[in-house]
Design a protein around this motif. Structure first.
Motif, PDB file in Angstrom:
ATOM      1  N   PHE A  95      -7.730  10.909  -1.169  1.00 48.06           N
ATOM      2  CA  PHE A  95      -7.359  10.107  -0.014  1.00 48.06           C
ATOM      3  C   PHE A  95      -6.310  10.792   0.861  1.00 48.06           C
ATOM      4  O   PHE A  95      -5.515  11.603   0.393  1.00 48.06           O
ATOM      5  N   ASP A  96      -6.331  10.426   2.150  1.00 48.44           N
ATOM      6  CA  ASP A  96      -5.378  10.947   3.125  1.00 48.44           C
ATOM      7  C   ASP A  96      -4.168  10.033   3.293  1.00 48.44           C
ATOM      8  O   ASP A  96      -3.109  10.487   3.720  1.00 48.44           O
ATOM      9  N   THR A  97      -4.352   8.751   2.992  1.00 51.04           N
ATOM     10  CA  THR A  97      -3.275   7.774   3.150  1.00 51.04           C
ATOM     11  C   THR A  97      -3.353   6.755   2.020  1.00 51.04           C
ATOM     12  O   THR A  97      -4.448   6.300   1.666  1.00 51.04           O
ATOM     13  N   ALA A  98      -2.210   6.407   1.449  1.00 49.21           N
ATOM     14  CA  ALA A  98      -2.114   5.291   0.504  1.00 49.21           C
ATOM     15  C   ALA A  98      -1.238   4.219   1.132  1.00 49.21           C
ATOM     16  O   ALA A  98      -0.150   4.517   1.636  1.00 49.21           O
ATOM     17  N   LEU A  99      -1.709   2.986   1.106  1.00 45.64           N
ATOM     18  CA  LEU A  99      -0.987   1.857   1.676  1.00 45.64           C
ATOM     19  C   LEU A  99      -0.551   0.930   0.548  1.00 45.64           C
ATOM     20  O   LEU A  99      -1.385   0.463  -0.231  1.00 45.64           O
ATOM     21  N   VAL A 100       0.747   0.679   0.463  1.00 49.23           N
ATOM     22  CA  VAL A 100       1.294  -0.149  -0.616  1.00 49.23           C
ATOM     23  C   VAL A 100       2.212  -1.183   0.033  1.00 49.23           C
ATOM     24  O   VAL A 100       3.389  -0.923   0.273  1.00 49.23           O
ATOM     25  N   VAL A 101       1.674  -2.360   0.331  1.00 47.94           N
ATOM     26  CA  VAL A 101       2.431  -3.370   1.086  1.00 47.94           C
ATOM     27  C   VAL A 101       2.554  -4.648   0.277  1.00 47.94           C
ATOM     28  O   VAL A 101       1.554  -5.161  -0.243  1.00 47.94           O
TER      29      VAL A 101
END
Length: 209
Positions: A95-101
């Protein structure tokens, strides 16, 4: 991650919160957009929930332990994967981006989860973390009320400094931070977004692998 049961049983209630508190939601989303890379590329949302952040940020794949939450994420166009942050069900360097919100407070092991995020990201990729700072007014309010809240009863809130340290230990380099929720956003519309952290209750962080 902590027990998924409250989220499976009350996924509709959780999802409706974003409509009831639309100004807060828009403020948080704006802060994430401030620090997000210009191109998300192939993105993975870790603790995707109902997809409220992944979908508008064009993150295409989401992992979560709650099947009921994932069903709603799928409706928003996010490909769902059942799993937990500490043991992601995906191959390395994908992956190019990991989103952890709004996820770090529910983790069993923050360090392990960030190591896993690093594993699945390509070199040079970005991790985006959005959280309520435990030392902020809203963070203190959440902690005071946690025992009576089925969603946050087992949550462990972190300071921004703690998360930045954990990211560094996991091999990430800080790129940018942004903050919002300085006041009661629901009362007067979305709050402004400012660079840095330490004043706003919601902090968005970007770091590079």
């Amino acid at each position: 991650m902590v027990s998924k049961n409250p989220f499976d049983r009350r996924a509709a209630e959780y999802d409706a919160w974003f409509d009831t508190h639309a100004a807060v939601y828009r403020s948080e989303l704006a802060a994430l957009r401030r620090v997000a890379p210009s191109t998300i590329g192939r993105g993975l949302a870790i603790g995707v929930g109902t997809g409220r952040f992944a979908a508008p940020l064009r993150v295409s794949v989401g992992v979560d332990p709650s099947v009921a939450m994932l069903a709603r994420a799928r409706e928003r166009g996010v490909r769902p994967l059942v799993g937990v942050a500490e043991s992601l069900p995906v191959a390395s360097d994908r992956f190019d981006t990991a989103l952890v919100v709004t996820t770090v407070c529910f983790l069993d092991d923050l360090d392990r989860a960030l190591a896993e995020a690093g594993r699945v990201l390509r070199p040079g990729a970005t991790i985006l973390v959005g959280h309520i700072d435990r030392e902020s007014p809203l963070g203190r309010r959440y902690r005071e009320r946690a025992a009576a809240d089925s969603f946050y009863r087992e949550a462990i809130f972190h300071s921004t400094a703690n998360i930045l340290d954990a990211l560094e230990d996991a091999g990430f380099t800080e790129q940018a931070t942004a903050q919002t929720l300085f006041e009661d956003a629901d009362a007067d519309g979305p709050d402004p977004v400012e660079a840095g952290h330490g004043e706003g209750s919601f902090v968005a962080l970007a770091a590079q692998r």
